[in-house]
Design an enzyme around this catalytic site. Structure first.
Site, short mmCIF file in Angstrom:
data_model
loop_
_atom_site.label_atom_id
_atom_site.label_comp_id
_atom_site.label_asym_id
_atom_site.label_seq_id
_atom_site.Cartn_x
_atom_site.Cartn_y
_atom_site.Cartn_z
N LYS A 11 0.82 -1.22 0.00
CA LYS A 11 0.00 0.00 0.00
C LYS A 11 0.86 1.27 0.00
O LYS A 11 0.46 2.31 -0.52
CB LYS A 11 -0.95 -0.01 1.20
CG LYS A 11 -2.09 -1.03 1.02
CD LYS A 11 -3.07 -1.00 2.17
CE LYS A 11 -4.37 -1.72 1.89
NZ LYS A 11 -4.24 -3.04 1.29
N GLY A 12 2.06 1.18 0.59
CA GLY A 12 2.97 2.34 0.60
C GLY A 12 3.37 2.73 -0.81
O GLY A 12 3.41 3.91 -1.16
N LYS A 13 3.64 1.72 -1.64
CA LYS A 13 4.02 1.99 -3.03
C LYS A 13 2.86 2.62 -3.80
O LYS A 13 3.04 3.57 -4.55
CB LYS A 13 4.44 0.70 -3.74
CG LYS A 13 5.84 0.22 -3.41
CD LYS A 13 6.20 -0.96 -4.30
CE LYS A 13 7.54 -1.55 -3.88
NZ LYS A 13 7.94 -2.69 -4.71
N ASP A 70 10.59 -3.25 -9.62
CA ASP A 70 11.44 -4.07 -8.77
C ASP A 70 12.46 -3.10 -8.22
O ASP A 70 13.09 -2.35 -8.97
CB ASP A 70 12.11 -5.21 -9.53
CG ASP A 70 12.64 -6.26 -8.55
OD1 ASP A 70 11.96 -6.53 -7.55
OD2 ASP A 70 13.74 -6.79 -8.78
N GLY A 154 10.15 -0.27 4.40
CA GLY A 154 11.33 -1.04 4.01
C GLY A 154 12.59 -0.56 4.72
O GLY A 154 12.60 -0.38 5.94
#
Length: 199
Positions: A11-13, A70, A154
């Protein structure tokens, strides 16, 4: 309005991506929002291979334009590890706190100039008609000596950016998007998408 799938469950992305693409006439949704539960096996040898594999496989399921990224952390003192294995470093279920401690341990004898690192982001787009796009960018920094900041996700709390005098996790979302690897790669991708969507 064009719906674009972003091949992530993070969800952060999705939040970062929607902020950057906000002025485009597109609706970016996660795999979850699109009801896709398929797990792509990331067995490529590079960020580019993994990103494109995810984008193509999810596009084949959704039949919609699919973006994928990625990304990872390369630490020079650790021969660029964890690199493409960043999300799976020490096992997918390992809490980031434990990963941070392991990295600090490995770098315990490293001087500041040996702690250089970068975040890498590669973004791929797969169109149902066969078109493929790829963009790539990085942000340079060093591995810090402590865990700082409550923003981001992260490895952000251990990544120190000397010119900002802050850890990545101390930056506001706006500051982060302006300088981050994903922010820069996504803006490149945005420019490519804008050209492709008018064709």
């Amino acid at each position: 309005m064009e719906t674009i799938i972003f091949a992530t469950k993070n969800k952060g992305k999705i939040k970062e991506i929607n902020a950057i693409l906000a002025d485009m006439d597109v609706n970016v949704v996660s795999m979850e929002d699109a009801g896709i539960t398929f797990d792509v096996v990331e067995d490529g040898n590079t960020f580019e291979e993994n990103a494109m594999k995810k984008a193509v496989q999810i596009m084949e399921i959704s039949k919609k334009i699919t973006l994928s990224d990625d990304s990872g952390l390369e630490i020079d003192y650790m021969d660029k590890a964890p690199g493409i294995y960043s999300a799976r470093f020490m096992g997918e279920e390992t809490p980031y706190g434990q990963r941070f401690e392991a990295i600090f341990e490995k770098l315990s004898g490293a001087a500041e100039e040996q702690r250089t690192a970068r975040f890498v982001s590669c973004i791929a787009a797969a169109f149902p008609d066969g078109r493929r796009l790829i963009s790539y960018d990085t942000v340079e920094g060093i591995i810090g000596w402590e865990i700082k900041g409550k923003n981001g996700f992260g490895y952000d709390p251990i990544f120190y950016i000397p010119e900002k005098g802050k850890y990545m996790a101390e930056l506001s979302p706006e500051e982060k998007n302006a300088i981050s690897h994903r922010g820069k790669a996504l803006r490149k991708m945005k420019g490519m998408l804008q050209k492709e969507l008018v064709k």
